[in-house]
Scaffold this motif. Structure first.
Motif, PDB file in Angstrom:
ATOM      1  N   THR A 104       0.733  -1.061   0.070  1.00  0.00           N
ATOM      2  CA  THR A 104      -0.190   0.053  -0.018  1.00  0.00           C
ATOM      3  C   THR A 104       0.905   1.110   0.054  1.00  0.00           C
ATOM      4  O   THR A 104       2.004   1.176   0.291  1.00  0.00           O
ATOM      5  CB  THR A 104      -0.983  -0.008   1.228  1.00  0.00           C
ATOM      6  OG1 THR A 104      -0.128   0.335   2.566  1.00  0.00           O
ATOM      7  CG2 THR A 104      -1.818  -1.363   1.367  1.00  0.00           C
ATOM      8  N   ALA A 105       0.277   2.382  -0.275  1.00  0.00           N
ATOM      9  CA  ALA A 105       0.858   3.740  -0.128  1.00  0.00           C
ATOM     10  C   ALA A 105       0.745   4.502   1.118  1.00  0.00           C
ATOM     11  O   ALA A 105       1.014   5.681   1.282  1.00  0.00           O
ATOM     12  CB  ALA A 105       0.336   4.719  -1.283  1.00  0.00           C
ATOM     13  N   VAL A 106       0.592   3.666   2.252  1.00  0.00           N
ATOM     14  CA  VAL A 106       0.064   4.244   3.557  1.00  0.00           C
ATOM     15  C   VAL A 106       1.493   4.446   4.239  1.00  0.00           C
ATOM     16  O   VAL A 106       2.078   3.475   4.473  1.00  0.00           O
ATOM     17  CB  VAL A 106      -0.549   3.588   4.536  1.00  0.00           C
ATOM     18  CG1 VAL A 106      -1.033   4.268   5.809  1.00  0.00           C
ATOM     19  CG2 VAL A 106      -1.919   3.331   3.589  1.00  0.00           C
ATOM     20  N   PRO A 107       1.904   5.577   4.692  1.00  0.00           N
ATOM     21  CA  PRO A 107       3.295   5.885   5.304  1.00  0.00           C
ATOM     22  C   PRO A 107       3.173   5.555   6.878  1.00  0.00           C
ATOM     23  O   PRO A 107       2.083   5.255   7.341  1.00  0.00           O
ATOM     24  CB  PRO A 107       3.536   7.290   5.177  1.00  0.00           C
ATOM     25  CG  PRO A 107       1.955   8.067   4.893  1.00  0.00           C
ATOM     26  CD  PRO A 107       1.089   6.912   4.061  1.00  0.00           C
ATOM     27  N   ALA A 108       4.048   5.477   7.621  1.00  0.00           N
ATOM     28  CA  ALA A 108       4.265   5.307   8.896  1.00  0.00           C
ATOM     29  C   ALA A 108       3.778   6.694   9.918  1.00  0.00           C
ATOM     30  O   ALA A 108       3.792   7.786   9.440  1.00  0.00           O
ATOM     31  CB  ALA A 108       5.633   4.927   9.329  1.00  0.00           C
ATOM     32  N   ASP A 109       3.046   6.145  11.041  1.00  0.00           N
ATOM     33  CA  ASP A 109       2.669   7.226  11.914  1.00  0.00           C
ATOM     34  C   ASP A 109       3.842   7.536  12.946  1.00  0.00           C
ATOM     35  O   ASP A 109       3.995   6.477  13.701  1.00  0.00           O
ATOM     36  CB  ASP A 109       1.606   6.980  12.559  1.00  0.00           C
ATOM     37  CG  ASP A 109       0.971   7.872  13.734  1.00  0.00           C
ATOM     38  OD1 ASP A 109       1.728   8.813  13.760  1.00  0.00           O
ATOM     39  OD2 ASP A 109       0.110   7.519  14.241  1.00  0.00           O
ATOM     40  N   LEU A 110       4.999   8.193  12.508  1.00  0.00           N
ATOM     41  CA  LEU A 110       5.917   8.237  13.242  1.00  0.00           C
ATOM     42  C   LEU A 110       5.763   8.658  14.988  1.00  0.00           C
ATOM     43  O   LEU A 110       6.894   8.693  15.584  1.00  0.00           O
ATOM     44  CB  LEU A 110       7.062   9.202  12.810  1.00  0.00           C
ATOM     45  CG  LEU A 110       7.425   8.542  11.199  1.00  0.00           C
ATOM     46  CD1 LEU A 110       8.392   9.446  10.763  1.00  0.00           C
ATOM     47  CD2 LEU A 110       8.058   7.131  11.186  1.00  0.00           C
ATOM     48  N   LYS A 111       4.522   9.132  15.178  1.00  0.00           N
ATOM     49  CA  LYS A 111       4.378   9.442  16.430  1.00  0.00           C
ATOM     50  C   LYS A 111       3.718   8.398  17.319  1.00  0.00           C
ATOM     51  O   LYS A 111       3.287   8.499  18.561  1.00  0.00           O
ATOM     52  CB  LYS A 111       3.211  10.788  16.524  1.00  0.00           C
ATOM     53  CG  LYS A 111       4.090  11.937  15.984  1.00  0.00           C
ATOM     54  CD  LYS A 111       3.118  13.159  16.118  1.00  0.00           C
ATOM     55  CE  LYS A 111       3.655  14.419  15.505  1.00  0.00           C
ATOM     56  NZ  LYS A 111       2.693  15.573  15.407  1.00  0.00           N
ATOM     57  N   SER A 112       3.317   7.171  16.622  1.00  0.00           N
ATOM     58  CA  SER A 112       2.883   6.121  17.285  1.00  0.00           C
ATOM     59  C   SER A 112       3.679   5.532  18.267  1.00  0.00           C
ATOM     60  O   SER A 112       5.012   5.692  18.090  1.00  0.00           O
ATOM     61  CB  SER A 112       2.296   4.886  16.283  1.00  0.00           C
ATOM     62  OG  SER A 112       3.493   4.338  15.594  1.00  0.00           O
ATOM     63  N   GLN A 113       3.253   4.870  19.230  1.00  0.00           N
ATOM     64  CA  GLN A 113       4.018   4.237  20.295  1.00  0.00           C
ATOM     65  C   GLN A 113       4.852   3.132  19.515  1.00  0.00           C
ATOM     66  O   GLN A 113       6.039   2.991  20.094  1.00  0.00           O
ATOM     67  CB  GLN A 113       3.184   3.542  21.226  1.00  0.00           C
ATOM     68  CG  GLN A 113       2.485   4.458  22.381  1.00  0.00           C
ATOM     69  CD  GLN A 113       3.497   5.221  23.107  1.00  0.00           C
ATOM     70  OE1 GLN A 113       4.623   4.765  23.557  1.00  0.00           O
ATOM     71  NE2 GLN A 113       3.326   6.587  23.139  1.00  0.00           N
ATOM     72  N   GLU A 114       4.537   2.402  18.690  1.00  0.00           N
ATOM     73  CA  GLU A 114       5.118   1.694  17.969  1.00  0.00           C
ATOM     74  C   GLU A 114       6.445   1.935  17.239  1.00  0.00           C
ATOM     75  O   GLU A 114       7.386   1.643  17.208  1.00  0.00           O
ATOM     76  CB  GLU A 114       4.295   0.923  16.985  1.00  0.00           C
ATOM     77  CG  GLU A 114       4.946  -0.306  16.123  1.00  0.00           C
ATOM     78  CD  GLU A 114       3.836  -1.172  15.360  1.00  0.00           C
ATOM     79  OE1 GLU A 114       3.903  -2.437  14.980  1.00  0.00           O
ATOM     80  OE2 GLU A 114       2.924  -0.370  14.886  1.00  0.00           O
TER      81      GLU A 114
END
Length: 245
Positions: free
Chosen positions: A16-26
């Protein structure tokens, strides 16, 4: 954004073309624990979440912000002369690993190629992609490391390698499928380096601790693949195309 149809038929089922949520705990967890090196970008893509879950170093390497880069862009940013081979390699390597259920985190593959920077320039990259995590015998996520390597010199031949508990079968499977490309695996290159030094097949087999027939299977198919008529011609071709130093 690149079109999905440009890359492998198998891979596109999972990308997919969904980027990372870099603010997530993960992502914050990975940011503290994933080693970072100079001139290197890293990603972790989750098949379970169908998205990027971590990215670091991409703006410095290829001009994309870490919160912007996505799997679709990474797959489709290969330079044109490397694109088809890269897509096929991704497809077949992923398909091979998907049929395994044990020690999945030990499987990976490498490829040397050029990627297109966001500004349109080409960047020489040594890329390694491997299984990052698995669950119940199935791949959960993969990790990719893209290292800028300006010492790479490219000829007509693509260079790749496979790793894992069933390395021989992994590489053999890739070899069969990628035979139509001008490509060489690390295993084939290893034997060819000894041919260039004047070793006989018997001596190479002894040095690499494999059978004589195993060496023949590494070298003889290269004649047809590279359209050469003799060992001398094969070695010359290898030097001309920067396979051998």
């Amino acid at each position: 954004m690149p079109e999905r149809e440009n890359f492998g038929e198998y891979s596109k089922t999972f990308i997919t073309a969904v980027p990372a949520d870099l603010k997530s705990q993960e992502a914050l967890f990975f940011d503290e624990r994933i080693p970072k090196f100079a001139d290197e970008a890293v990603y972790i893509y989750s098949f379970k979440q169908n998205r990027m879950i971590y990215a670091s170093g991409w703006e410095e390497i290829l001009g994309y912000r870490d919160d912007e880069i996505n799997m679709l862009a990474i797959v489709n940013m290969s330079a044109p002369e490397f694109a088809h081979f890269s897509h096929e390699l991704n497809d077949k390597a992923l398909k091979f690993i998907h049929h395994k259920s044990k020690d999945l985190e030990k499987y990976s593959f490498t490829i040397e190629l050029k990627k297109i920077h966001k500004n349109g320039t080409q960047v020489p990259i040594s890329a390694r992609v491997g299984v990052f995590s698995s669950e119940n015998g199935k791949i959960e996520s993969i990790i990719g490391r893209f290292q800028v390597n300006r010492s790479l010199i490219f000829g007509k031949v693509m260079r790749y390698a496979a790793y894992g508990p069933e390395k021989e079968k992994f590489e053999e499977e890739l070899n069969k499928i990628l035979f139509s490309y001008l490509a060489i695996s690390n295993k084939e290159k290893e034997a060819l380096e000894l041919v260039a030094k004047g070793y006989s097949f018997k001596e190479i087999a002894h040095a690499l601790k494999v059978s004589h027939s195993a060496i023949e299977k590494r070298i003889i198919p290269l004649y047809k693949r590279f359209n050469v008529k003799s060992l001398t011609h094969l070695v010359s071709f290898a030097y001309d195309n920067y396979i051998l130093p």
